[in-house]
Write a protein that holds these residues in place. Structure first.
Motif, PDB file in Angstrom:
ATOM      1  N   ILE A 103      -3.687   3.679  -0.801  1.00  0.00           N
ATOM      2  CA  ILE A 103      -3.734   2.980  -2.281  1.00  0.00           C
ATOM      3  C   ILE A 103      -3.224   1.789  -2.437  1.00  0.00           C
ATOM      4  O   ILE A 103      -2.002   1.410  -1.832  1.00  0.00           O
ATOM      5  N   TYR A 105       0.863  -1.041   0.060  1.00  0.00           N
ATOM      6  CA  TYR A 105       0.023   0.155   0.085  1.00  0.00           C
ATOM      7  C   TYR A 105       0.908   1.309  -0.082  1.00  0.00           C
ATOM      8  O   TYR A 105       1.845   1.450   0.554  1.00  0.00           O
ATOM      9  N   ASN A 115      -0.979   8.788  -9.699  1.00  0.00           N
ATOM     10  CA  ASN A 115      -1.116   7.993 -10.720  1.00  0.00           C
ATOM     11  C   ASN A 115       0.066   7.854 -11.669  1.00  0.00           C
ATOM     12  O   ASN A 115       0.982   8.568 -11.858  1.00  0.00           O
ATOM     13  N   SER A 130      -5.574  -0.265  -7.108  1.00  0.00           N
ATOM     14  CA  SER A 130      -6.789   0.774  -6.735  1.00  0.00           C
ATOM     15  C   SER A 130      -6.856   1.476  -8.321  1.00  0.00           C
ATOM     16  O   SER A 130      -6.137   1.692  -9.277  1.00  0.00           O
ATOM     17  N   ASN A 133      -1.412   7.283   0.700  1.00  0.00           N
ATOM     18  CA  ASN A 133      -2.338   8.172   0.209  1.00  0.00           C
ATOM     19  C   ASN A 133      -1.999   9.115  -0.920  1.00  0.00           C
ATOM     20  O   ASN A 133      -0.668   8.952  -1.452  1.00  0.00           O
ATOM     21  N   ASP A 134      -3.075   9.569  -1.456  1.00  0.00           N
ATOM     22  CA  ASP A 134      -2.760  10.466  -2.932  1.00  0.00           C
ATOM     23  C   ASP A 134      -2.383  11.922  -2.766  1.00  0.00           C
ATOM     24  O   ASP A 134      -2.413  12.562  -3.482  1.00  0.00           O
ATOM     25  N   THR A 165       5.077   5.368  -6.914  1.00  0.00           N
ATOM     26  CA  THR A 165       4.219   4.258  -7.346  1.00  0.00           C
ATOM     27  C   THR A 165       4.991   3.261  -8.042  1.00  0.00           C
ATOM     28  O   THR A 165       5.167   2.026  -7.776  1.00  0.00           O
ATOM     29  N   LEU A 190      -4.982   2.987 -11.210  1.00  0.00           N
ATOM     30  CA  LEU A 190      -3.502   3.787 -10.951  1.00  0.00           C
ATOM     31  C   LEU A 190      -2.426   3.502 -12.059  1.00  0.00           C
ATOM     32  O   LEU A 190      -1.747   4.557 -12.159  1.00  0.00           O
ATOM     33  N   VAL A 216      -6.487   7.603  -8.725  1.00  0.00           N
ATOM     34  CA  VAL A 216      -6.812   8.451  -7.590  1.00  0.00           C
ATOM     35  C   VAL A 216      -6.658   9.824  -8.200  1.00  0.00           C
ATOM     36  O   VAL A 216      -6.426  10.457  -9.110  1.00  0.00           O
TER      37      VAL A 216
END
Lengths: 540, 672
Positions: free
Chosen positions: A252, A240, A281, A273, A243-244, A337, A322, A276
């Motif tokens: 996420i 995970y 992304n 996910s 958060n975005d 990411t 994502l 976002v």
């Protein structure tokens, strides 16, 4: 077929050319992010846009120029290109990565025909938009992230596109630096073009093109052979991101199912996910770069890097997720990411490759950006990239504060930062006790404490691992999670929820503590001498 | 008879070069005594008296190149040291710059020299300067005494001190040294403001900690050696080769031992420079090809190219060093075939043991040397001056089995392939080294060194577009002869952060004068009153983090700026009119002690050349075979030819000619 000796000699030439381009790019760039972060790469491509040779200082650049080449070839028919044309783009939805990365491409034309391309990509220090450094963690649309450049000619038959240059200069905060770095890219591409042209003069256009094909085939064969040495099967991992940056309570999910077999590797991101609102992304080239890193790490790094290595890879990237967002989703923070995708692909194979795959590293590369005005009135923009702890392995402790997986950036020396900007560092330390325990313990994160010396500093903090730890393996403990606070000059404290864009005033301090790597094996099995040394050295 | 002696200690051999008053030069190789290297030095002394009739008392100069500093690091045999830092920064040494060298390794190893001072040996003191050198927090002497007490309780032999911004004001560091020495007069101290007064705290901490780490080792070694020399009757002070290619007295060397890391290679580069200059070349690329590696260095305008940020064992060491780049290709490099059927050469090497297959010592892997035997470049009966008999059938067998048959080619084709691949690797490395420094190799001559250099020189020159090759008389002992040719040199630097727009020429002149005074003192200690003086500034664009060194010819901003733009255009290929700033100032004082270039000896000119069939890329040819010593002075040797001598073999490709030239060198020129 060309003889195998000539093929190998040519390969050395092509890699030498890519290295020479890269050397020029790094040495002649202006901005600290290139000089200290090495966030730039250069390479040669075939006439149909496949990677021939790439000098790549950080893995995140692997394969990322391929979509650029595809788009340039699509928009500008090669039969109408001029040897002194130079193309440029940074639009993630037209083959780019995120807006600070500008790609420069030059055709290499021999006997009136495009036989190859030279290309260079650099992370620019600023591309305009809502925050200094152009990586706003609170962006919700790409329009906020900065100046977006579709595929354009920077030079037309050697004549600089003055309109384009004026538009760029007008839209970025540090125009001299940005144009200096663009010029370094152009210089690198020119070197590539000149030397490939010389090579074609020596070997002949057709023979050289045949060698290009053969080189790609050879890397493909070796990559497939190496993949066949991994036990066949489908392996899964879920991790995970915090958060975005917008929906702060919403973690996420990154889910990978890695299927290895028959000399192929397929990575399915189903379960990841949806795209976002914030900028985490990642357009498809990012997942490909992560997959390339994982393959190089898990197979044989000695295989020459070219498009052949990438042929055994297939990806399933669910539309609107994502990892395959729809325009105009923001994408500037995609590095976090990509790093997590890369480490998840590797972690998925931990059970079948226990001696080669260590416990997860924290993989946090904290990005900080500060922008404001000097007391004498000039603008400043600076950043720091802060690493975390690496994971322990079956035979060794993790390493404290070291870059892992898809990135490999230097931090900024305190003295360099203080001489260039009104910011003072009060502490640069190992974060004791942050590595996960185990037979072998994880590497420690770091603590850094910054004080701003002027008012109205725009501050961006893009962390990870604040809410989800690197998970220990075979009984080892998790690494400590990251923690950051702003200690205001008025005595109040504000916890940074992994991502923030805010304003700092004179005397405000930012204290960051990056995450620790995970432990490997049961703590009870640890050699007591190691524990005693850790205690004496202040590591635990 | 009086004379000068240079002794270079390498891993295998201790090379001795002696220049007698009558101008003759004598050369000898002794085995290195690895337990106590100074024994080989003393053995050299005895040999000089016995063989060359040079009594110790008649030695007028004794110059030494040593690997003692390097080995202390490689073998982790330095002293136990403590490190004192500004409060909040004790872990800078361990954190470093957080980058990793091996990008695709999943299991990582520390990238920083933590072994110099693990956590318990690092202490903080209360003090702080700002980025302009102003005191924010005064030095708390109680915190210093506490730190020193804790470190001495751990039995450290030396203490390194690196405080933030000490390069702008060394007062706090100097006071710490005073406090240490008042209480512990035998404890050695290295201050970062002395060792490397320049910004970036990690790099400065590293070099300062390395200095402290090797200081006791170097001091012991030099004391032992000086005692031995004195006991043997040598009356002159010992001179040491520094990494930058200049000499300094042993008494100065022990103060700043970190300047000895490239002592050996620096001798080779200076030797190459001397040999090239004697032959009339000021711009050369030296390529030293040994068994396992190939060292590349550049000489521009008759001066070795230096870098101000060197490395030891992969760690940054920010002191000036000859700019030598090593790649893992040499005569012992092993040829192999990868999974896709490509021919690879290296980086694995057969080394000296078992060595190439043709040595007959059990080596089964084909090497570059085996290829040279198959192609007829090396005469199996006359290898290493006939001291070692090679077994060509083993070379054929190894290449046939591992390379030729799997690739479906003849043994000769495979052997040519091994040479072509190796040459392509080395040529690209040379190109990257030279172009990375803004130098076009086509304007340079090639100077091959080592046993393997002259074998590959023509192929490398052809690839790089180089027209001239200089082969010195004895490519194998150039490091030792460089010792006698090197200048005595001292260098002092200081941080001088100052935008050119606000430069005050008087302040600049004052700063340089202060540096010159320090340098004068050092030179006077060597007994030298007159020295060549050169001033340099490190300059960069404002905002750019890497600087260029610019020679100062005037103290006004316009001249400095113009020189910076020219240097930028040369190194980087472009320059812009953006504002620039000075970062550091540097002064270099040097005095040459004479040249070691040998006189062209009268050739005995005995025996006519032979011929032998060799194979080159274009096919089989008859090559003329010469013994180097028997080439008459005015003869022009045309390729294809092979020139043999005890320490190397020169391969001359078609299109090249060779003739004897000044300094007893051979000059090869390309005519094709």
């Amino acid at each position: 077929m060309t003889d195998p000796i000539t093929i190998e000699v040519t390969r050395h030439k092509l890699e030498g050319i890519a290295n020479e381009m890269q050397s020029t790019l790094l040495r002649s760039s202006f901005s600290p992010i290139v000089k200290e972060g090495l966030d730039a790469s250069a390479g040669l491509f075939t006439a149909d846009g496949q990677t021939l040779a790439q000098a790549c200082a950080i893995p995140i650049h692997l394969a990322t120029l391929i979509p650029v080449l595809q788009r340039i070839i699509h928009d500008f028919p090669p039969d109408r290109m001029h040897p002194e044309d130079t193309f440029l783009l940074n639009d993630p939805y037209a083959g780019g990565t995120h807006l600070p990365d500008i790609a420069i491409v030059q055709p290499i034309i021999v006997n009136g025909q495009v036989m190859a391309f030279s290309a260079a990509m650099t992370h620019h220090q600023d591309m305009g938009g809502m925050s200094a450094g152009s990586v706003p963690t609170n962006a919700t649309e790409i329009y906020q992230e900065g100046l977006r450049l579709p595929p354009l000619k920077l030079r037309d038959a050697g004549v600089e596109n003055a309109t384009l240059v004026r538009i760029i200069r007008q839209n970025v905060r540090i125009p001299d630096t940005v144009m200096g770095d663009i010029n370094a890219q152009v210089a690198a591409c020119k070197i590539g073009a000149r030397r490939v042209t010389e090579l074609a003069g020596k070997f002949g256009h057709n023979a050289l093109t045949a060698i290009f094909d053969e080189l790609l085939t050879r890397s493909e064969v070796m990559t497939r052979q190496a993949l066949q040495r991994i036990p066949a099967g489908t392996y899964r991992y879920v991790d995970y991101l915090d958060n975005d940056g917008i929906d702060l309570e919403q973690p996420i999910r990154i889910a990978v199912a890695v299927t290895v077999g028959g000399g192929r590797i397929h990575i399915d991101f189903t379960g990841t996910s949806d795209q976002v609102r914030g900028p985490l992304n990642c357009v498809p080239s990012g997942s490909l770069a992560a997959a390339c890193f994982a393959i190089r790490a898990l197979t044989d790094p000695a295989i020459p890097t070219n498009a052949g290595c990438f042929r055994p890879i297939s990806l399933h990237l669910p539309d609107g997720s994502l990892v395959n967002p729809r325009e105009p989703a923001p994408v500037n923070a995609r590095t976090s990411t990509i790093k997590r995708i890369a480490s998840s692909i590797v972690a998925a194979l931990a059970d079948v490759l226990p001696d080669r795959v260590p416990a997860p590293s924290a993989g946090e590369m904290l990005m900080l950006a500060f922008g404001g005005r000097h007391p004498d009135g000039g603008n400043f923009v600076t950043g720091d990239l802060v690493a975390s702890g690496s994971g322990a392995s079956a035979t060794s402790d993790g390493v404290g504060v070291i870059e892992t997986d898809a990135t490999n950036c230097m931090n900024l020396p305190a003295e360099a930062m203080e001489m260039a900007t009104p910011i003072r560092l009060h502490r640069v330390a190992l974060r004791a006790g942050s590595g996960g325990n185990g037979r072998f313990r994880g590497g420690a994160g770091t603590i850094r404490e910054y004080e701003v010396l002027v008012d109205n500093v725009t501050f961006t903090h893009r962390g990870e691992r604040h809410y989800s730890a690197a998970r220990g393996v075979f009984g080892g403990g998790d690494g400590a999670r990251a923690e950051s606070v702003i200690a205001r000059a008025d005595g109040t404290e504000q916890i940074i929820p992994s991502k923030i864009v805010t304003r700092l005033m004179r005397g405000d301090r930012v204290i960051v503590k990056t995450a620790g790597g995970a432990g490997y094996g049961d703590q009870a099995m640890r050699d007591p001498a190691r524990t005693a040394a850790d205690a004496a050295d202040g590591v635990i | 008879m009086r004379g000068e002696i240079g002794v270079d200690i390498g891993g295998t051999f201790t090379d001795v070069v002696c220049r007698l008053d009558d101008g003759t030069v004598r050369i000898a190789k002794l085995p290195t005594t690895s337990g106590d290297p100074s024994r080989a030095v003393l053995a050299a002394l005895q040999m000089a008296e016995r063989e060359w009739h040079l009594a110790p008392a008649d030695i007028t100069r004794f110059v030494h190149g040593t690997t003692v500093a390097t080995n202390a690091v490689l073998e982790r045999k330095g002293a136990r040291i403590g490190l004192i830092t500004t409060e909040g920064f004790r872990d800078v040494l361990e954190i470093g710059r957080q980058m990793r060298h091996q990008m695709y390794d999943l299991v990582l190893q520390p990238e920083t020299p933590v072994f110099l001072a693990p956590g318990r040996f690092r202490k903080e003191v209360t003090e702080r300067l700002d980025a302009h050198g102003n005191t924010l927090t005064a030095l708390d002497e109680a915190s210093v005494l506490r730190a020193v007490a804790e470190l001495t309780a751990l039995d450290v032999r030396a203490i390194a001190v690196c405080l933030l911004f000490s390069f702008l004001d060394p007062t706090h560091e100097r006071r710490i040294r005073e406090l240490i020495q008042q209480r512990h007069p035998t404890l050695m101290v290295s201050l970062s403001s002395d060792v490397d007064p320049a910004f970036r705290e990690y790099e400065r901490t590293c070099v300062t900690a390395f200095d402290a780490y090797i200081k006791p080792v170097v001091a012991d070694y030099l004391a032992n050696l000086e005692q031995g020399l004195a006991a043997a009757g040598v009356t002159v002070p010992l001179q040491m080769m520094q990494s930058r290619g200049g000499l300094m007295s042993a008494s100065v060397a022990r103060q700043r031992p970190v300047r000895l890391f490239l002592s050996g290679p620096a001798g080779g580069v200076v030797g190459g420079m001397e040999a090239a200059r004697a032959a009339g070349f000021e711009n050369v690329i030296t390529v030293d090809i040994g068994g396992t590696s190939c060292d590349i260095a550049l000489i521009t305008d008759a001066a070795p190219l230096l870098r101000n940020e060197g490395e030891i064992d992969g760690y940054p060491v920010r002191v000036p060093m000859v700019d030598v780049t090593a790649i893992g290709s040499g005569g012992g490099s092993i040829a192999w075939i990868d999974g896709a059927g490509s021919l690879k050469v290296g980086p694995l090497s057969a080394g000296a043991n078992p060595g190439p297959a043709c040595y007959g010592r059990g080596g089964a892997s084909p090497t570059v040397t085996d290829a040279s035997v198959v192609l007829g470049f090396i005469d199996p009966a006359n290898f290493a001056g006939g001291t070692m008999r090679l077994q060509p059938e083993r070379a054929f067998e190894a290449i046939d089995r591992v390379i030729a048959r799997p690739l479906g080619m003849t043994v000769e084709q495979a052997a040519i392939g091994i040479h072509r691949v190796l040459n392509a690797q080395m040529a690209e490395a040379i190109r990257l080294v030279s172009i990375g420094r803004g130098i076009d190799p086509r304007g340079y001559a090639l100077l091959p060194l080592g046993g393997g250099g002259p074998m590959h020189a023509c192929a490398l020159a052809d690839d790089l577009g180089i027209m001239s090759i200089v082969v010195p008389a004895h490519p194998g002992v150039l490091s030792a002869s460089g010792l006698l040719g090197a200048p005595v040199a001292h260098e002092v630097a200081t941080a001088f952060p100052c935008p050119l727009a606000t430069l005050d020429p008087t302040a600049l002149a004052d700063a340089l004068r202060a540096l010159d005074e320090q340098c004068h003192t050092l030179m006077r200690r060597e007994g030298i009153a007159d020295a060549e003086v050169a001033h340099f500034a490190d300059v960069c664009y404002i905002g750019q983090s890497y600087h260029l060194q610019v020679k100062l010819t005037a103290s006004d901003a316009a001249t400095i700026y113009a020189a910076f733009l020219a240097a930028h255009a040369q190194v980087y290929g472009h320059s812009t009119s953006a504002p620039a700033t000075i970062v550091n100032l540097r002064t270099v004082h040097q005095a040459f002690m004479g040249s070691v270039a040998t006189q062209a000896s009268a050739a005995p000119a005995t025996g006519a050349p032979g011929t032998r069939a060799i194979r080159i890329a274009s096919g089989p040819v008859q090559a003329t075979i010469w013994q180097r010593g028997s080439i008459p002075p005015d003869t022009i040797v045309a390729g294809p030819a092979i020139i043999e001598q005890a320490d190397t073999t020169i391969l001359m490709e078609p299109g090249w000619t060779a003739r004897r030239t000044a300094g007893d060198a051979l000059l090869l020129e390309r005519h094709a």
